[in-house]
Design an enzyme around this catalytic site. Structure first.
Site, PDB file in Angstrom:
ATOM      1  N   ASP A  98       0.962  -1.241  -0.005  1.00  0.00           N
ATOM      2  CA  ASP A  98       0.050   0.024  -0.005  1.00  0.00           C
ATOM      3  C   ASP A  98       0.886   1.216  -0.105  1.00  0.00           C
ATOM      4  O   ASP A  98       1.877   1.174   0.802  1.00  0.00           O
ATOM      5  CB  ASP A  98      -0.826  -0.143   1.170  1.00  0.00           C
ATOM      6  CG  ASP A  98      -2.448   0.502   0.881  1.00  0.00           C
ATOM      7  OD1 ASP A  98      -2.348   1.500   0.511  1.00  0.00           O
ATOM      8  OD2 ASP A  98      -3.272  -0.251   1.222  1.00  0.00           O
ATOM      9  N   ASP A 189      -3.214   4.583  -2.386  1.00  0.00           N
ATOM     10  CA  ASP A 189      -4.124   5.096  -1.466  1.00  0.00           C
ATOM     11  C   ASP A 189      -4.699   6.516  -1.929  1.00  0.00           C
ATOM     12  O   ASP A 189      -3.872   7.486  -2.387  1.00  0.00           O
ATOM     13  CB  ASP A 189      -3.842   5.278  -0.153  1.00  0.00           C
ATOM     14  CG  ASP A 189      -4.789   5.491   0.976  1.00  0.00           C
ATOM     15  OD1 ASP A 189      -5.688   5.010   1.058  1.00  0.00           O
ATOM     16  OD2 ASP A 189      -4.559   6.627   1.753  1.00  0.00           O
ATOM     17  N   GLU A 231      -6.415   4.016  -5.883  1.00  0.00           N
ATOM     18  CA  GLU A 231      -7.840   4.317  -5.333  1.00  0.00           C
ATOM     19  C   GLU A 231      -8.306   5.648  -5.826  1.00  0.00           C
ATOM     20  O   GLU A 231      -7.772   6.561  -5.430  1.00  0.00           O
ATOM     21  CB  GLU A 231      -7.632   4.196  -3.975  1.00  0.00           C
ATOM     22  CG  GLU A 231      -9.131   4.239  -3.155  1.00  0.00           C
ATOM     23  CD  GLU A 231      -8.923   4.806  -1.518  1.00  0.00           C
ATOM     24  OE1 GLU A 231     -10.063   4.370  -0.948  1.00  0.00           O
ATOM     25  OE2 GLU A 231      -8.075   5.125  -1.185  1.00  0.00           O
ATOM     26  N   HIS A 304     -10.937  -3.012   3.055  1.00  0.00           N
ATOM     27  CA  HIS A 304     -11.013  -2.641   4.386  1.00  0.00           C
ATOM     28  C   HIS A 304     -11.756  -1.613   4.664  1.00  0.00           C
ATOM     29  O   HIS A 304     -11.947  -1.289   5.844  1.00  0.00           O
ATOM     30  CB  HIS A 304      -9.674  -2.432   4.752  1.00  0.00           C
ATOM     31  CG  HIS A 304      -9.060  -1.239   4.021  1.00  0.00           C
ATOM     32  ND1 HIS A 304      -8.642  -1.420   2.679  1.00  0.00           N
ATOM     33  CD2 HIS A 304      -8.676  -0.002   4.581  1.00  0.00           C
ATOM     34  CE1 HIS A 304      -8.181  -0.226   2.260  1.00  0.00           C
ATOM     35  NE2 HIS A 304      -8.151   0.535   3.435  1.00  0.00           N
ATOM     36  N   ASP A 305     -12.469  -0.838   3.884  1.00  0.00           N
ATOM     37  CA  ASP A 305     -13.342   0.369   3.966  1.00  0.00           C
ATOM     38  C   ASP A 305     -14.821   0.106   3.986  1.00  0.00           C
ATOM     39  O   ASP A 305     -15.546   0.936   4.088  1.00  0.00           O
ATOM     40  CB  ASP A 305     -12.854   1.489   3.187  1.00  0.00           C
ATOM     41  CG  ASP A 305     -11.563   2.015   3.548  1.00  0.00           C
ATOM     42  OD1 ASP A 305     -10.987   2.087   4.578  1.00  0.00           O
ATOM     43  OD2 ASP A 305     -10.959   2.711   2.551  1.00  0.00           O
TER      44      ASP A 305
END
Ligand code: CA
Length: 530
Positions: A98, A189, A231, A304-305
């Site tokens: 990440d 991210d 993302e 994960h969100d």
């Protein structure tokens, strides 16, 4: 010419804190991941994407980095990480890191320096102004230098100043450090935010965004065939062409969120709308119509969100396994690189949160405080969090039927879902009809079948709750049909079956006018239409 290995790949996202705890401190770690590599090998994935494991004060569970060059001791050591890369490689599993470079932690040395004085060499690494511009909540006052700094997320996550070339060079240097360790790419991210222009109140898709990505590509991962996925909540199919067009030299692909936004009332994820299949079809079709010459897609149902897909759109009850498989079949046979979020392959569900004390997530706590201020009752707020809190995805991975889920022998950092008694990896691996084996088969298909990459996508007219599409190459045609409801639906066509590919139920013989059972999904090769 690069072979773009990632077009055939299936990537498994690991949230390290919740995956497997090897030393019983209640927090998942790198050695825990190493222990479970053979499980991932059995599933068949090509790579793992690790949510951040860098040094962090963990205000936002690692998405607030205080040292980009260090592994946080909670997760292990650099030697552990190097062992993970090596052992994963032996099983043909690549490691994707990440990359969180929109902001750092306020505990990062750069920010500590930046705060010291207006003429500190690091001052301009962050965004400082005499007065807030635009939304006040994005600025925090620093009394010692009497200016405000900019942060799109929490005050402990100050935004980096990407207009400063020194910042960009430092980021590139850091990325090359990790690439040299043998990783196979990055998930970037909130990457659509790095071109921000606070003066003009521009946050997403700023004017320099794509220049920065081109520069990054050239300075780092552009040298080899790495997987890079940005993302980008703001991305549309048109914008995806800018990020991932083959001649753009930016990223391999982005995570587009149009499918999930069909359930966000007025664009607000907290105002959850029920699954609207016609809207889902429209959203997916818009992205699937992109040709590989224009852009490359990603396919995902969770991260994960996000809430767990069976709770969000499927059926947590009678049809839990069947709805989990239906979404897997529907999505994984589209064009794009598939991603699986840990536990999705078990059909894991949301957690039955009953009060705020069971929730850790910073975003959920902020939501609670804000709504409380507006006068909403706790009961109402918890009801929303039960559906939408990011912690639904973050409760520990369910390995066994044991009350600690085989995740730890200590006290887990976040509550373990009591349904681990029935939903767990041990059970799934021992049951040839489990969701796990549907995923395993879909992954195999992706490796073996070129049509999954090549074939064009065509949405079929059908009943509202049926999602049906064709994939067509010049020589072959495939039909995928899924009933995304708890009711029997009818499906009519003039297709003639040729080969069976995958199903979560029986395969129909004739395709003229058939009943599709609740959450039934199947894929067939059919005779060519002409
Ligand atoms: Ca641990």
């Amino acid at each position: 010419m690069m072979n773009n290995w990632w077009k055939k790949a299936v990537i498994y996202q690991i949230y390290p804190r919740s995956f497997k705890d090897s030393n019983d401190d209640g927090i998942g770690d790198i050695n825990g991941i190493i222990e479970k590599l053979t499980y991932l090998e059995k599933l068949g994935v090509d790579g793992i994407w690790l949510s951040p494991i860098y040094q962090s004060p963990m205000v936002d569970n690692g998405y607030d980095i205080s040292d980009y060059y260090k592994i946080d001791p909670l997760f292990g050591t650099m030697a552990d990480f190097e062992a993970l890369i090596e052992k994963a490689k032996q099983l043909n599993i690549r490691v994707i890191m990440d990359l969180v470079v929109n902001h750092t932690s306020d505990q990062h040395l750069w920010f500590k320096e930046s705060k010291k004085s207006k003429n500190n060499p690091r001052r301009d690494f962050y965004i400082w102004r005499d007065q807030p511009i635009g939304e006040f909540k994005n600025w925090t006052y620093d009394s010692s230098t009497q200016q405000y700094y900019f942060h799109l997320f929490s005050p402990q996550q100050p935004d980096l100043n990407w207009e400063n070339e020194e910042v960009r060079k430092e980021i590139h240097k850091m990325m090359n450090f990790w690439l040299a360790k043998g990783i196979s790419g990055f998930r970037l991210d909130v990457i659509d935010l790095i071109g921000k222009k606070p003066e003009q109140e521009i946050t997403v898709n700023g004017p320099k965004l794509h220049d920065y990505l081109k520069e990054m590509n050239l300075a780092t991962f552009g040298k080899k065939d790495y997987l890079t996925v940005g993302e980008a909540w703001s991305s549309s199919p048109e914008l995806a062409k800018l990020y991932s067009g083959p001649n753009r030299h930016e990223l391999s692909m982005v995570f587009g969120f149009w499918h999930l936004l069909t359930s966000a009332g007025n664009g607000d994820k907290w105002k959850k709308l029920p699954l609207n299949v016609p809207k889902l079809k429209e959203a997916m079709t818009a992205w699937q119509k992109l040709t590989p010459n224009e852009a490359w897609n990603s396919l995902f149902l969770g991260n994960h969100d996000l809430p767990r897909i069976v709770s969000f759109w499927g059926d947590e009850g009678t049809y839990r396994e069947k709805s989990a498989k239906a979404f897997a079949i529907l999505f994984h046979l589209m064009r794009g690189t598939s991603f699986i979020y840990q536990g999705e392959e078990l059909g894991m569900t949301n957690f039955p949160f009953e009060n705020l004390s069971a929730i850790n997530d910073v975003e959920s706590h902020e939501y609670f405080t804000d709504r409380k201020k507006e006068g909403q009752s706790e009961e109402e707020i918890i009801k929303v969090l039960r559906e939408m809190s990011r912690d639904n995805a973050r409760t520990p991975m369910q390995w066994t039927s044991d009350e600690k889920a085989g995740f730890t022998k200590g006290k887990a950092w976040l509550s373990i879902n009591p349904n681990t008694k029935i939903i767990n990896a041990d059970q799934a691996v021992s049951d040839s009809n489990s969701v796990f084996y549907t995923y395993q088969k879909l992954i195999k298909l992706r490796h073996q079948e070129n049509w999954l990459i090549e074939a064009d996508f065509e949405l079929l007219e059908s009943a509202d709750e049926i999602f049906a599409y064709l994939r067509k190459t010049t020589t072959r045609t495939f039909l995928v049909v899924a009933n995304l409801s708890n009711l029997v639906q009818r499906f009519e066509s003039s297709f003639v079956k040729k080969n069976e590919i995958i199903s979560n139920d029986s395969f129909p013989d004739l395709l003229t006018d058939i009943e599709i059972q609740p959450w039934q999904a199947f894929a067939l090769e059919i005779k060519n239409l002409d």
